[in-house]
Design a protein around this motif. Sequence first.
Motif, PDB file in Angstrom:
ATOM      1  N   ARG A 131     -22.661   9.962  17.553  1.00 49.76           N
ATOM      2  CA  ARG A 131     -23.144  11.338  17.716  1.00 49.76           C
ATOM      3  C   ARG A 131     -22.594  12.223  16.618  1.00 49.76           C
TER       4      ARG A 131
ATOM      5  N   TYR B 155     -28.644  11.011  27.963  1.00 47.75           N
ATOM      6  CA  TYR B 155     -28.758  11.935  26.847  1.00 47.75           C
ATOM      7  C   TYR B 155     -29.954  12.877  26.943  1.00 47.75           C
TER       8      TYR B 155
ATOM      9  N   ILE C 298     -31.324  14.969  19.683  1.00 46.54           N
ATOM     10  CA  ILE C 298     -31.502  14.442  21.037  1.00 46.54           C
ATOM     11  C   ILE C 298     -32.813  14.885  21.676  1.00 46.54           C
TER      12      ILE C 298
END
Length: 171
Positions: free
Chosen positions: A46, A168, A147
Amino acid sequence: MESIFTYCPHCGSKEVEFPRLVRFLCHHCGFVYYHNIAAAVAVIFRRENEILFAVRNIDPDKGKLDLPGGFIDPDENAEAAACREVNEELGLQITPSQLKYVTTQPNNYLYKKVPYRTMDIFYECPLEVPVSVRAEDEIKSLQWIPIPEIDLSKIGFVSVRTVMEKYYLNL
């Protein structure tokens, strides 16, 4: 899925069955082979609100999105496998202490007509440095995807799709 195993490897008999692709049985000599779950790891890198995806350069799911990772070797724990796979695929040196466990998820991995069932172990790891592909035979390219823009239909493996959806996309 139909089994590609039609003969007993012990006696050569065709009196075999492979129910649910879990236990291969020979009714002639009694040979039994358990096709157990294989363990694999995946690392979710991430960077703020983006996740790093690899575009697969090999089957299964060539051209689809995946996460860095792979199978756990014998006598290797999951964290060591994740670090090794990331180094092999991306040339990054990460340590087990950088990995945050996320979840496990079952997966189906069809390789050369052999159906492997895997238990994929997912870790998250922050990534602040630039990254590039090291294993060009396995990975065509890398993509940082925000995302909210992750398209589940472009992800190859059901385990990765499930984790993205559960952990997510629904935050």
